[in-house]
Design an enzyme around this catalytic site. Structure first.
Site, PDB file in Angstrom:
ATOM      1  N   HIS A 262      40.485  38.466  40.876  1.00 40.98           N
ATOM      2  CA  HIS A 262      41.006  38.605  41.403  1.00 40.98           C
ATOM      3  C   HIS A 262      43.121  37.842  41.268  1.00 40.98           C
ATOM      4  O   HIS A 262      42.759  37.027  41.021  1.00 40.98           O
ATOM      5  CB  HIS A 262      40.572  38.629  42.766  1.00 40.98           C
ATOM      6  N   ASP A 316      34.464  45.394  44.715  1.00 31.57           N
ATOM      7  CA  ASP A 316      34.192  46.508  44.212  1.00 31.57           C
ATOM      8  C   ASP A 316      32.762  46.147  43.372  1.00 31.57           C
ATOM      9  O   ASP A 316      32.014  46.722  43.006  1.00 31.57           O
ATOM     10  CB  ASP A 316      34.741  46.762  42.893  1.00 31.57           C
TER      11      ASP A 316
HETATM   12  N1  CMC Z   1      37.378  39.706  33.225  1.00 30.75           N
HETATM   13  C1  CMC Z   1      37.087  39.453  32.096  1.00 30.75           C
HETATM   14  N2  CMC Z   1      38.898  38.024  31.960  1.00 30.75           N
HETATM   15  C2  CMC Z   1      39.410  38.096  33.315  1.00 30.75           C
HETATM   16  C3  CMC Z   1      38.980  39.342  34.350  1.00 30.75           C
HETATM   17  C4  CMC Z   1      37.970  40.562  33.912  1.00 30.75           C
HETATM   18  N3  CMC Z   1      37.429  41.237  35.312  1.00 30.75           N
HETATM   19  N4  CMC Z   1      40.072  39.382  35.253  1.00 30.75           N
HETATM   20  C5  CMC Z   1      40.663  38.114  34.796  1.00 30.75           C
HETATM   21  N5  CMC Z   1      40.586  38.063  33.638  1.00 30.75           N
HETATM   22  C6  CMC Z   1      40.730  36.767  32.984  1.00 30.75           C
HETATM   23  C7  CMC Z   1      42.343  36.625  31.762  1.00 30.75           C
HETATM   24  O1  CMC Z   1      41.908  37.575  30.970  1.00 30.75           O
HETATM   25  C8  CMC Z   1      43.396  36.155  31.578  1.00 30.75           C
HETATM   26  O2  CMC Z   1      42.137  35.181  31.311  1.00 30.75           O
HETATM   27  P1  CMC Z   1      43.520  34.519  30.028  1.00 30.75           P
HETATM   28  O3  CMC Z   1      44.160  33.510  31.273  1.00 30.75           O
HETATM   29  O4  CMC Z   1      42.664  33.353  29.254  1.00 30.75           O
HETATM   30  O5  CMC Z   1      44.084  35.952  29.228  1.00 30.75           O
HETATM   31  C9  CMC Z   1      43.199  35.455  33.052  1.00 30.75           C
HETATM   32  O6  CMC Z   1      41.521  35.538  33.820  1.00 30.75           O
HETATM   33  C10 CMC Z   1      43.980  35.818  34.161  1.00 30.75           C
HETATM   34  O7  CMC Z   1      43.934  37.159  34.111  1.00 30.75           O
HETATM   35  P2  CMC Z   1      45.489  38.605  34.914  1.00 30.75           P
HETATM   36  O8  CMC Z   1      45.083  39.330  34.034  1.00 30.75           O
HETATM   37  O9  CMC Z   1      46.315  37.286  34.105  1.00 30.75           O
HETATM   38  O10 CMC Z   1      44.830  38.364  36.375  1.00 30.75           O
HETATM   39  P3  CMC Z   1      45.508  39.049  37.011  1.00 30.75           P
HETATM   40  O11 CMC Z   1      45.805  38.505  38.544  1.00 30.75           O
HETATM   41  O12 CMC Z   1      47.128  39.487  36.931  1.00 30.75           O
HETATM   42  O13 CMC Z   1      45.131  40.553  37.362  1.00 30.75           O
HETATM   43  C11 CMC Z   1      43.067  41.840  37.713  1.00 30.75           C
HETATM   44  C12 CMC Z   1      43.732  40.587  38.320  1.00 30.75           C
HETATM   45  C13 CMC Z   1      41.864  41.983  39.809  1.00 30.75           C
HETATM   46  C14 CMC Z   1      44.289  43.064  37.701  1.00 30.75           C
HETATM   47  C15 CMC Z   1      42.157  41.559  37.076  1.00 30.75           C
HETATM   48  O14 CMC Z   1      40.882  40.046  36.627  1.00 30.75           O
HETATM   49  C16 CMC Z   1      41.389  42.489  35.961  1.00 30.75           C
HETATM   50  O15 CMC Z   1      41.810  43.629  35.062  1.00 30.75           O
HETATM   51  N6  CMC Z   1      39.743  42.679  37.209  1.00 30.75           N
HETATM   52  C17 CMC Z   1      39.453  43.437  36.976  1.00 30.75           C
HETATM   53  C18 CMC Z   1      39.904  45.015  37.659  1.00 30.75           C
HETATM   54  C19 CMC Z   1      38.834  44.687  38.536  1.00 30.75           C
HETATM   55  O16 CMC Z   1      37.583  44.791  39.284  1.00 30.75           O
HETATM   56  N7  CMC Z   1      39.973  45.493  39.985  1.00 30.75           N
HETATM   57  C20 CMC Z   1      39.320  44.815  41.384  1.00 30.75           C
HETATM   58  C21 CMC Z   1      40.337  43.600  42.054  1.00 30.75           C
HETATM   59  S1  CMC Z   1      39.778  43.545  43.781  1.00 30.75           S
HETATM   60  C22 CMC Z   1      40.129  45.268  44.291  1.00 30.75           C
HETATM   61  C23 CMC Z   1      41.573  45.375  44.850  1.00 30.75           C
HETATM   62  O17 CMC Z   1      41.501  44.376  45.312  1.00 30.75           O
HETATM   63  O18 CMC Z   1      41.849  45.941  45.464  1.00 30.75           O
END
Ligand code: CMC
Length: 379
Positions: A262, A316
């Protein structure tokens, strides 16, 4: 001198609005609606009461709640023109596309659409929250070739939605399970769809346009679409034995595992805490233990692999198991999120209009300068 600009990709470190609807502490895993923690609300409140809380910033008395429920539920029947319109939609249309278009269409049939007064906006907020369940259920019935079921303005939103969707009364346990999910999803700070809604209303456009923006923004797989992604993942894995290999492969490829991580929470998502226990119960009651067991195993592997990075299950992850246990079609999951978040979106729009300022950030231009114009005949 104007203040210095700084580039903040994804606006992750920018405060872009003030709000008194909900508070999030991502480090500690806290979510409060108007100061009340989400766990208490999930255990004791209802979607209707939570909507009152978000709109009025306090809990209602019992008399106020009764009046509010009557007024809200009375708005539920859909304008006949909207039903005629959806009957022309392709049956293959993805439900979130249908919902986005139908929310926008509601504005065509509301004589107050462009009335900017606070009173009219409050009435539009009521209509939007009360009618969204009917829009989703009616489109689902249409695509399945079933007769559309009219709203019953004498019952709760959760119960009536399941009745309109399935054509039969749900059990009290099913209605309660959905009601809890609606409470948990009703608001969440300045998430992407709420931000989208506030940007739209801040131009002094109208509530229906703002809600169409919000639904379209929610649809993305990095936001509300993730609950469908979780279900696709569980279906693809198929059995508890295959979980380890699947998740390890995803992590090795640096793919995101849906339902984890998140932008704000770096601790356990407080919405997932109660939902996890609840999902276990409803899965057991409905014979969907396998889904829950797979989810638990995914969580264990992810915990060992990425908890140190602050990646935990989000709302989710376990809402997917809950919805699947309720027998809801996978492609309706994000619509249910929208049905609940309508309460927060409309509340935020009304808040934005109180002391409104156009939301208009800058972009860092990265293209060339001074390029001569070449007539088309010379290119
Ligand atoms: N699975 C594996 N690794 C992850 C995940 C995941 N779901 N989410 C983040 N990471 C890792 C990512 O690879 C990165 O690692 P590194 O630093 O080694 O490159 C680190 O954690 C930071 O991730 P980020 O993508 O830079 O984080 P963000 O804040 O930009 O993205 C997010 C947040 C929600 C988009 C992302 O965690 C994601 O794509 N999750 C899966 C989709 C999901 O479940 N979304 C629903 C969010 S909750 C409902 C809502 O409020 O909408």
């Amino acid at each position: 001198m104007p203040p210095a600009l700084h580039f903040d990709k994804g606006l992750a470190n920018t405060i872009a609005a003030e709000t008194s609807l909900s508070f999030i502490d991502g480090e500690k895993g806290v979510l409060e609606y108007v100061g009340i923690d989400i766990d208490s609300l999930a255990r004791h409140s209802t979607f209707e009461e939570t909507t009152f809380l978000l709109w009025h910033r306090r809990l209602p008395t019992s008399q106020e709640l009764g009046e509010f429920e009557r007024e809200l539920h009375a708005c539920a029947p859909l304008p006949p023109g909207v039903i005629d319109l959806l009957r022309g939609f392709p049956r293959s249309a993805p439900p979130m596309h249908a919902l986005r278009t139908l929310v926008s269409a509601l504005g065509l049939y509301d004589p107050e659409s462009d009335d900017p007064s606070a009173e009219a906006n409050a009435r539009k907020a009521m209509r939007l929250v009360a009618r969204t369940p009917g829009l989703i259920a009616a489109f689902d019935r249409h695509r399945k070739g079933k007769p559309i079921v009219q709203a019953d303005p004498t019952t709760s939103i959760a119960r009536d939605f399941l009745r309109m969707l399935n054509g039969v009364d749900p059990t009290p346990a099913m209605a309660h399970a959905l009601d809890i999910c609606l409470v948990l999803h009703a608001d969440h700070g300045l998430n992407a769809s709420t931000f989208g809604a506030r940007v739209t209303i801040a131009t002094l456009s109208d509530m229906y346009s703002a809600m169409a923006t919000a639904v379209g923004t929610l649809k993305g797989p990095l936001h509300g679409g993730a609950n469908e992604g979780v279900m696709h993942m569980l279906a693809e894995i198929g059995s508890v034995e295959r979980v380890d290999a699947y998740v390890q492969d995803k992590l090795a490829r640096k793919d995101k595992v849906m339902g984890f991580g998140h932008r704000v929470y770096k601790a356990y998502d407080p919405r997932a805490t109660y939902l996890k226990t609840f999902a276990e119960k409803i899965a057991a009651d409905t014979g969907n233990e396998k889904l829950y067991e797979m989810s638990k195993r995914i969580e264990a592997i992810m915990h060992d692999a990425v908890a140190a990075k602050g990646i935990y299950p989000n709302v989710d992850f376990y809402s997917a198991t809950t919805y699947a246990s309720l027998g809801l079609d996978l492609d309706l999951f994000t619509c249910l999120f929208a049905m609940s978040r309508m309460a927060g979106w409309t509340g935020h729009c009304i808040e934005q209009l109180d002391g409104n300022r156009l939301i208009r950030p800058h972009a860092e231009y990265t293209g060339p300068h001074g390029v001569p114009y070449v007539p088309v005949s010379d290119r």
